[in-house]
Design a protein around this motif. Structure first.
Motif, PDB file in Angstrom:
ATOM      1  N   ASN A 295      27.788  47.931  46.878  1.00 31.67           N
ATOM      2  CA  ASN A 295      27.599  48.001  45.457  1.00 31.67           C
ATOM      3  C   ASN A 295      27.347  49.167  44.677  1.00 31.67           C
ATOM      4  O   ASN A 295      27.110  50.155  45.231  1.00 31.67           O
ATOM      5  CB  ASN A 295      26.108  47.144  45.160  1.00 31.67           C
TER       6      ASN A 295
ATOM      7  N   GLY B 128      26.630  50.786  40.475  1.00 34.53           N
ATOM      8  CA  GLY B 128      26.011  50.587  38.890  1.00 34.53           C
ATOM      9  C   GLY B 128      25.496  51.755  38.142  1.00 34.53           C
ATOM     10  O   GLY B 128      25.556  52.821  38.736  1.00 34.53           O
TER      11      GLY B 128
ATOM     12  N   SER C 251      24.417  46.293  50.570  1.00 31.40           N
ATOM     13  CA  SER C 251      23.659  44.940  50.315  1.00 31.40           C
ATOM     14  C   SER C 251      23.620  44.026  51.370  1.00 31.40           C
ATOM     15  O   SER C 251      24.806  44.148  52.189  1.00 31.40           O
ATOM     16  CB  SER C 251      24.119  44.039  48.997  1.00 31.40           C
TER      17      SER C 251
ATOM     18  N   ASN D  53      18.856  45.639  49.224  1.00 29.36           N
ATOM     19  CA  ASN D  53      19.768  46.478  48.849  1.00 29.36           C
ATOM     20  C   ASN D  53      19.315  47.901  49.574  1.00 29.36           C
ATOM     21  O   ASN D  53      17.980  48.087  49.493  1.00 29.36           O
ATOM     22  CB  ASN D  53      20.013  46.828  47.486  1.00 29.36           C
TER      23      ASN D  53
ATOM     24  N   ASN E 221      19.838  51.507  48.284  1.00 25.00           N
ATOM     25  CA  ASN E 221      20.480  52.214  47.280  1.00 25.00           C
ATOM     26  C   ASN E 221      20.097  53.859  47.281  1.00 25.00           C
ATOM     27  O   ASN E 221      19.054  54.192  47.258  1.00 25.00           O
ATOM     28  CB  ASN E 221      20.381  51.706  45.968  1.00 25.00           C
TER      29      ASN E 221
ATOM     30  N   LEU F 145      32.876  38.797  44.382  1.00 28.13           N
ATOM     31  CA  LEU F 145      32.226  39.951  43.275  1.00 28.13           C
ATOM     32  C   LEU F 145      30.997  39.390  42.776  1.00 28.13           C
ATOM     33  O   LEU F 145      30.890  38.258  42.620  1.00 28.13           O
ATOM     34  CB  LEU F 145      33.417  40.649  42.570  1.00 28.13           C
ATOM     35  N   THR F 146      29.915  40.329  42.663  1.00 30.39           N
ATOM     36  CA  THR F 146      28.916  39.849  41.800  1.00 30.39           C
ATOM     37  C   THR F 146      28.624  40.836  40.637  1.00 30.39           C
ATOM     38  O   THR F 146      28.614  42.172  41.014  1.00 30.39           O
ATOM     39  CB  THR F 146      27.528  39.860  42.568  1.00 30.39           C
TER      40      THR F 146
ATOM     41  N   ILE G  85      24.810  45.960  37.780  1.00 32.44           N
ATOM     42  CA  ILE G  85      25.424  46.486  38.980  1.00 32.44           C
ATOM     43  C   ILE G  85      26.617  45.427  39.448  1.00 32.44           C
ATOM     44  O   ILE G  85      26.467  44.326  39.110  1.00 32.44           O
ATOM     45  CB  ILE G  85      24.223  46.002  40.362  1.00 32.44           C
ATOM     46  N   ILE G  86      27.521  46.020  40.062  1.00 32.78           N
ATOM     47  CA  ILE G  86      28.860  45.216  40.407  1.00 32.78           C
ATOM     48  C   ILE G  86      28.619  45.480  42.049  1.00 32.78           C
ATOM     49  O   ILE G  86      28.782  46.528  42.707  1.00 32.78           O
ATOM     50  CB  ILE G  86      29.942  45.801  39.846  1.00 32.78           C
ATOM     51  N   GLY G  87      28.893  44.325  42.555  1.00 35.83           N
ATOM     52  CA  GLY G  87      28.841  44.232  44.250  1.00 35.83           C
ATOM     53  C   GLY G  87      30.153  43.441  44.595  1.00 35.83           C
ATOM     54  O   GLY G  87      30.754  42.670  43.963  1.00 35.83           O
ATOM     55  N   TRP G  88      30.544  44.059  45.774  1.00 39.26           N
ATOM     56  CA  TRP G  88      31.392  43.297  46.566  1.00 39.26           C
ATOM     57  C   TRP G  88      30.719  42.717  47.984  1.00 39.26           C
ATOM     58  O   TRP G  88      30.453  43.582  48.780  1.00 39.26           O
ATOM     59  CB  TRP G  88      32.782  44.189  47.062  1.00 39.26           C
ATOM     60  N   ASN G  89      31.233  41.631  48.137  1.00 37.55           N
ATOM     61  CA  ASN G  89      30.164  40.798  49.389  1.00 37.55           C
ATOM     62  C   ASN G  89      31.361  40.273  50.449  1.00 37.55           C
ATOM     63  O   ASN G  89      32.354  39.423  49.953  1.00 37.55           O
ATOM     64  CB  ASN G  89      29.394  39.741  48.908  1.00 37.55           C
TER      65      ASN G  89
END
Length: 214
Positions: free
Chosen positions: A30, A32, A58, A72, A74, A175-176, A207-211
């Motif tokens: 993630n 952001g 994450s 997370n 970070n 994606l989140t 926050i942008i995340g790829w899971n």
């Protein structure tokens, strides 16, 4: 024959565990931006911050279909804007100089995440811990001096609350996008004993995340 049956049973249990784990655990990356504030005394409002950033990893463990434990790890950078007014020997203002004070943290939230039914939206909340790994004046300031640093404690702790949405890419990837507020609950100023005041943090994050399901 018995050995073959035992081997099949063990293999079946192993595959079952693997399938179960694939449905229950996600890892991701993630990134952001953050916008910090300070509160706690009458002078806190005079602290001005710039937009900073964060990057990290994450982990999601699903307790139930719509309920998971999320954390997370970070790296987070917060940037405070400062200004010095310059005076001549006869007390006349001769100019102003601007510089940044940079705070580098390890940020660790531990959140309970709930996904609303079959919708794409979720909410999460829980405690967060910040550890200050570095504090410095930016290199653009010509009179870089460690004495200009604010007196800051290493540990920050508080409550993190967020809302967001999931965007499915395929069966295992999503994606989140999340808006999160880290509300500090303890005094983080090392100068408080001398000034009889406290400073507590507050940080709004996008926050942008790829899971990835595993």
């Amino acid at each position: 024959m018995k050995n073959n049956k035992l081997l099949l049973i063990v293999l079946g249990l192993f595959l079952t565990i693997q399938i179960y784990a694939q449905n229950d655990f996600k890892i991701g990356i993630n990134a952001g931006i953050n916008y910090p504030k300070l509160r706690g005394n009458e002078y806190a409002k005079y602290n001005n911050f710039k937009v900073g950033y964060l990057v990290g990893v994450s982990f999601d463990y699903y307790i139930k279909q719509n309920l998971s434990l999320k954390t997370n790890i970070n790296y987070e950078r917060k940037i405070k804007k400062l200004e010095i007014t310059l005076f001549s020997y006869d007390a006349n203002v001769t100019g102003k100089e601007n510089y940044n004070e940079i705070y580098e943290y390890i940020n660790l939230p531990i959140l309970l995440k709930y996904e609303f039914g079959n919708s794409k939206f979720f909410a999460n909340g829980g405690p967060f811990f910040n550890y200050l790994i570095n504090q410095k004046i930016d290199s653009n300031y010509s009179n870089n001096n460690s004495n200009l640093h604010s007196k800051q404690k290493k540990i920050d702790f508080g409550l993190s609350l967020g809302i967001g949405t999931n965007i499915s890419l395929n069966e295992k990837n999503d994606l989140t996008i999340e808006i999160r507020d880290d509300l500090g609950l303890i005094d983080t100023s090392d100068a408080s004993e001398n000034t009889n005041s406290t400073l507590k943090t507050n940080s709004i994050k996008l926050i942008i995340g790829w899971n990835i399901g595993i």
